[in-house]
Scaffold this motif. Sequence first.
Motif, PDB file in Angstrom:
ATOM      1  N   LYS A  28       0.830  -1.206   0.000  1.00 16.98           N
ATOM      2  CA  LYS A  28       0.000   0.000   0.000  1.00 16.98           C
ATOM      3  C   LYS A  28       0.866   1.258   0.000  1.00 16.98           C
ATOM      4  O   LYS A  28       0.566   2.243  -0.687  1.00 16.98           O
ATOM      5  N   GLU A  29       1.950   1.248   0.772  1.00 20.01           N
ATOM      6  CA  GLU A  29       2.864   2.391   0.772  1.00 20.01           C
ATOM      7  C   GLU A  29       3.521   2.564  -0.596  1.00 20.01           C
ATOM      8  O   GLU A  29       3.745   3.697  -1.046  1.00 20.01           O
ATOM      9  N   ALA A  30       3.827   1.458  -1.261  1.00 17.90           N
ATOM     10  CA  ALA A  30       4.422   1.542  -2.598  1.00 17.90           C
ATOM     11  C   ALA A  30       3.450   2.152  -3.592  1.00 17.90           C
ATOM     12  O   ALA A  30       3.843   2.955  -4.453  1.00 17.90           O
ATOM     13  N   ILE A  31       2.171   1.782  -3.491  1.00 16.14           N
ATOM     14  CA  ILE A  31       1.149   2.361  -4.368  1.00 16.14           C
ATOM     15  C   ILE A  31       1.075   3.870  -4.182  1.00 16.14           C
ATOM     16  O   ILE A  31       1.077   4.650  -5.150  1.00 16.14           O
ATOM     17  N   LEU A  32       1.005   4.317  -2.940  1.00 12.68           N
ATOM     18  CA  LEU A  32       0.882   5.751  -2.663  1.00 12.68           C
ATOM     19  C   LEU A  32       2.117   6.510  -3.142  1.00 12.68           C
ATOM     20  O   LEU A  32       2.003   7.579  -3.763  1.00 12.68           O
ATOM     21  N   ALA A  33       3.303   5.979  -2.875  1.00  9.59           N
ATOM     22  CA  ALA A  33       4.534   6.665  -3.284  1.00  9.59           C
ATOM     23  C   ALA A  33       4.657   6.721  -4.801  1.00  9.59           C
ATOM     24  O   ALA A  33       5.051   7.754  -5.361  1.00  9.59           O
ATOM     25  N   SER A  34       4.328   5.632  -5.480  1.00  9.02           N
ATOM     26  CA  SER A  34       4.446   5.620  -6.946  1.00  9.02           C
ATOM     27  C   SER A  34       3.463   6.589  -7.590  1.00  9.02           C
ATOM     28  O   SER A  34       3.799   7.271  -8.561  1.00  9.02           O
ATOM     29  N   GLU A  35       2.244   6.683  -7.050  1.00  9.03           N
ATOM     30  CA  GLU A  35       1.259   7.605  -7.622  1.00  9.03           C
ATOM     31  C   GLU A  35       1.622   9.053  -7.338  1.00  9.03           C
ATOM     32  O   GLU A  35       1.410   9.935  -8.175  1.00  9.03           O
ATOM     33  N   ARG A  36       2.165   9.323  -6.152  1.00 12.50           N
ATOM     34  CA  ARG A  36       2.607  10.692  -5.862  1.00 12.50           C
ATOM     35  C   ARG A  36       3.707  11.111  -6.826  1.00 12.50           C
ATOM     36  O   ARG A  36       3.747  12.255  -7.288  1.00 12.50           O
ATOM     37  N   ALA A  37       4.618  10.202  -7.113  1.00 10.62           N
ATOM     38  CA  ALA A  37       5.708  10.531  -8.038  1.00 10.62           C
ATOM     39  C   ALA A  37       5.193  10.693  -9.463  1.00 10.62           C
ATOM     40  O   ALA A  37       5.573  11.635 -10.168  1.00 10.62           O
ATOM     41  N   PHE A  38       4.312   9.802  -9.885  1.00 12.17           N
ATOM     42  CA  PHE A  38       3.858   9.822 -11.276  1.00 12.17           C
ATOM     43  C   PHE A  38       3.010  11.051 -11.577  1.00 12.17           C
ATOM     44  O   PHE A  38       3.097  11.623 -12.667  1.00 12.17           O
ATOM     45  N   PHE A  39       2.183  11.458 -10.612  1.00 14.63           N
ATOM     46  CA  PHE A  39       1.268  12.572 -10.840  1.00 14.63           C
ATOM     47  C   PHE A  39       1.759  13.869 -10.209  1.00 14.63           C
ATOM     48  O   PHE A  39       0.958  14.788 -10.005  1.00 14.63           O
ATOM     49  N   ASP A  40       3.047  13.962  -9.917  1.00 12.73           N
ATOM     50  CA  ASP A  40       3.581  15.197  -9.350  1.00 12.73           C
ATOM     51  C   ASP A  40       3.470  16.323 -10.384  1.00 12.73           C
ATOM     52  O   ASP A  40       3.872  16.157 -11.538  1.00 12.73           O
ATOM     53  N   PRO A  41       2.930  17.487 -10.008  1.00 10.91           N
ATOM     54  CA  PRO A  41       2.738  18.567 -10.989  1.00 10.91           C
ATOM     55  C   PRO A  41       4.034  19.073 -11.606  1.00 10.91           C
ATOM     56  O   PRO A  41       4.018  19.569 -12.731  1.00 10.91           O
ATOM     57  N   SER A  42       5.144  18.959 -10.904  1.00 12.33           N
ATOM     58  CA  SER A  42       6.406  19.488 -11.436  1.00 12.33           C
ATOM     59  C   SER A  42       6.878  18.738 -12.672  1.00 12.33           C
ATOM     60  O   SER A  42       7.664  19.269 -13.459  1.00 12.33           O
ATOM     61  N   LEU A  43       6.401  17.503 -12.860  1.00 15.22           N
ATOM     62  CA  LEU A  43       6.833  16.732 -14.026  1.00 15.22           C
ATOM     63  C   LEU A  43       6.276  17.287 -15.323  1.00 15.22           C
ATOM     64  O   LEU A  43       6.797  16.994 -16.398  1.00 15.22           O
ATOM     65  N   LEU A  44       5.229  18.084 -15.249  1.00 14.20           N
ATOM     66  CA  LEU A  44       4.611  18.623 -16.454  1.00 14.20           C
ATOM     67  C   LEU A  44       5.184  19.969 -16.872  1.00 14.20           C
ATOM     68  O   LEU A  44       4.783  20.518 -17.893  1.00 14.20           O
ATOM     69  N   HIS A  45       6.139  20.514 -16.104  1.00 10.63           N
ATOM     70  CA  HIS A  45       6.607  21.871 -16.347  1.00 10.63           C
ATOM     71  C   HIS A  45       7.257  22.010 -17.721  1.00 10.63           C
ATOM     72  O   HIS A  45       6.991  22.959 -18.467  1.00 10.63           O
ATOM     73  N   LEU A  46       8.126  21.085 -18.080  1.00 10.35           N
ATOM     74  CA  LEU A  46       8.807  21.149 -19.372  1.00 10.35           C
ATOM     75  C   LEU A  46       8.502  19.931 -20.234  1.00 10.35           C
ATOM     76  O   LEU A  46       9.290  19.566 -21.094  1.00 10.35           O
ATOM     77  N   LEU A  47       7.376  19.317 -19.975  1.00  7.15           N
ATOM     78  CA  LEU A  47       7.045  18.110 -20.733  1.00  7.15           C
ATOM     79  C   LEU A  47       6.855  18.402 -22.210  1.00  7.15           C
ATOM     80  O   LEU A  47       7.261  17.628 -23.070  1.00  7.15           O
ATOM     81  N   TYR A  48       6.268  19.573 -22.525  1.00  7.21           N
ATOM     82  CA  TYR A  48       6.009  19.927 -23.924  1.00  7.21           C
ATOM     83  C   TYR A  48       6.892  21.104 -24.343  1.00  7.21           C
ATOM     84  O   TYR A  48       6.431  22.050 -24.957  1.00  7.21           O
ATOM     85  N   PHE A  49       8.172  21.055 -23.987  1.00  8.75           N
ATOM     86  CA  PHE A  49       9.124  22.103 -24.348  1.00  8.75           C
ATOM     87  C   PHE A  49      10.386  21.440 -24.881  1.00  8.75           C
ATOM     88  O   PHE A  49      11.414  21.382 -24.215  1.00  8.75           O
ATOM     89  N   PRO A  50      10.355  20.920 -26.110  1.00  4.88           N
ATOM     90  CA  PRO A  50      11.498  20.176 -26.646  1.00  4.88           C
ATOM     91  C   PRO A  50      12.656  21.099 -26.998  1.00  4.88           C
ATOM     92  O   PRO A  50      12.554  22.326 -26.964  1.00  4.88           O
ATOM     93  N   ASN A  51      13.774  20.490 -27.405  1.00  6.76           N
ATOM     94  CA  ASN A  51      14.999  21.250 -27.666  1.00  6.76           C
ATOM     95  C   ASN A  51      14.868  22.189 -28.856  1.00  6.76           C
ATOM     96  O   ASN A  51      15.455  23.266 -28.853  1.00  6.76           O
ATOM     97  N   ASP A  52      14.134  21.815 -29.888  1.00  6.48           N
ATOM     98  CA  ASP A  52      14.017  22.693 -31.045  1.00  6.48           C
ATOM     99  C   ASP A  52      13.322  24.005 -30.670  1.00  6.48           C
ATOM    100  O   ASP A  52      13.669  25.075 -31.196  1.00  6.48           O
ATOM    101  N   GLN A  53      12.358  23.938 -29.740  1.00  7.87           N
ATOM    102  CA  GLN A  53      11.739  25.177 -29.286  1.00  7.87           C
ATOM    103  C   GLN A  53      12.703  26.004 -28.441  1.00  7.87           C
ATOM    104  O   GLN A  53      12.680  27.235 -28.471  1.00  7.87           O
ATOM    105  N   LYS A  54      13.551  25.338 -27.696  1.00  9.69           N
ATOM    106  CA  LYS A  54      14.535  26.068 -26.895  1.00  9.69           C
ATOM    107  C   LYS A  54      15.485  26.855 -27.797  1.00  9.69           C
ATOM    108  O   LYS A  54      15.752  28.047 -27.554  1.00  9.69           O
ATOM    109  N   PHE A  55      15.995  26.237 -28.847  1.00  7.31           N
ATOM    110  CA  PHE A  55      16.898  26.946 -29.764  1.00  7.31           C
ATOM    111  C   PHE A  55      16.161  28.037 -30.537  1.00  7.31           C
ATOM    112  O   PHE A  55      16.735  29.082 -30.847  1.00  7.31           O
TER     113      PHE A  55
END
Length: 561
Positions: free
Chosen positions: A497-524
């Motif tokens: 149960k602790e593994a389920i909670l920890a894995s879901e917190r990591a997977f759905f952490d809002p910080s992971l979406l910050h640069l998800l749609y910002f590839p290198n070509d847009q950076k250059f």
Amino acid sequence: MATAEVEKRRNHLAALSFAAVVVFLGFPMWLRTTTTYRAWLPMTQIQELAELQLILSADVEVVFARGTLTPEQQKKIPVMHSRDEAHTIDGETSLIYRYETRYRTATIMEEDALNKPSAAETDLSMHTLSESPCGSLVVYVIPESSTLLPQDVDVYVGQRRMALLRVDANMKAGKTLDQVLAALEPQVKKVLQVMSFSHDDITAALSDRVRLSPGSPQSKADSMRTFKSSPGYEITFSLLNPDPKSHSVYWDMEGAVRTYVQPLLTKLSPVANFSVDSQTLHYTMLGINARFDANHSAYTLSADSLSHVINPVEARLGSNAASSNPVLNFLLYVPDAQHSPLHILDHRKQKVTTNAFHSPRWGGIMVYNVYGFYGPDEMASDININMAKVMAVFLSQLRLLLGVHPLAPPARFLVSPLGGTGLSDWELDRLMWSRTVENIATATTTITSLAQLLDQIENIIINDNVAQQVSNAVTTLQLAAAELESGNLAFALQYSKEAILASERAFFDPSLLHLLYFPNDQKFAIYIPLFLPMSVPILLSILNLLAELRQKRKDKQAKKD
């Protein structure tokens, strides 16, 4: 002339200074400020999770009562004679099942308990003497002459983690102890198939990850019916009164929850957290028109039409937006006077005994007829719902929806009726086994999917909190697998149960979406218009300086020649 040389040298130094600042200070600082922070993740351990081999171990204690062994056989059996059964690999789930069987003779207090008038009293006395840990079983071998079991019963399965096994008197005659144990082993295995982890339970829990064989329809039906594992569930009881003018209905839901539901939920507390609420909805119809059936002299709902009941009713139930836990809905529908009595028919056009049905992974609905309470003028009548009758149906549906599947015991088996909690200890163990395996599989899938995503998209930020949650998930998964192999079912479930909670917190952490749609070509594309105008003059100055140095070198070489 000297002034021109000084000015030219000053220009060269300025160009070199700008270039040095850009190369040694500006460019590193730009890299530092634009580099995506990625905390360290245990990628090697995550990859090993995909090949994690789960071993389900159960401790089984076989206790011989007086009269089941000869004096010679009893002398040869030590106080604790262990036998680790060979591993059994499940072909569908790739899990390993293992039983560690220990043999001993009954103590004096256990002999007194085995002399009780009934098997149920023996079960209670054994539980009072010592409570077996989660996942373990104790099988008491009693002689053929024992009166604890009826003549047509060989095995009694109690409410706790105990079973009584009657043996044939000829089994011990002229045989060695090893021969007796070998002859007893098939009967003990039948007991284990009923009371311990089973192939059907495990495959039903992993139905979305394994392909069920055509020969296991029960597992498929169970997997479609049962709610998936969750840290918590919301249970809502709703009373639907479509016509309050015809009758005034009262139900003591608070008392029913306290008497019938709470004991079951308390016993299920190791599996998940539960919250219960209730509501009464007036002027709420089922959404389908019941038809009058002359054969039954009543209005009826056919099995084919039941699937159309859920959506219209669900719109009136409301939603529990404050929680992300699954909601189990239990509806008690009281038909109005114009459509009473109302009965549910099965596919064979026969009345359903409980007058109820359940919807997989949603809940259950029961039709409660109050036909006969109406007066001649059909004025409102005060009606008290028989909560014992209603809760018996709802608790049966709740067991099915949570994964406590009905059991068809083998021939000559007698299973003790459920007690006040509505759940046997060994049924709880079976549910804990399946939920533990399901939690481990779900958490493993979540973590490995997250690791693949982070490995493929380098722009995603991995902050320290995400890394910590991933590490916690990996650690608790390893601990859960280790405890599962050791037979510590309670600890294995808690870690899973602790593994389920920890894995879901990591997977759905809002910080992971910050640069998800910002590839290198847009950076250059953003930085080139900023740095190019500044870099061109510096680059041209450096090229001019190099050209002058090359020219001076050629002139010096010409003078020497």
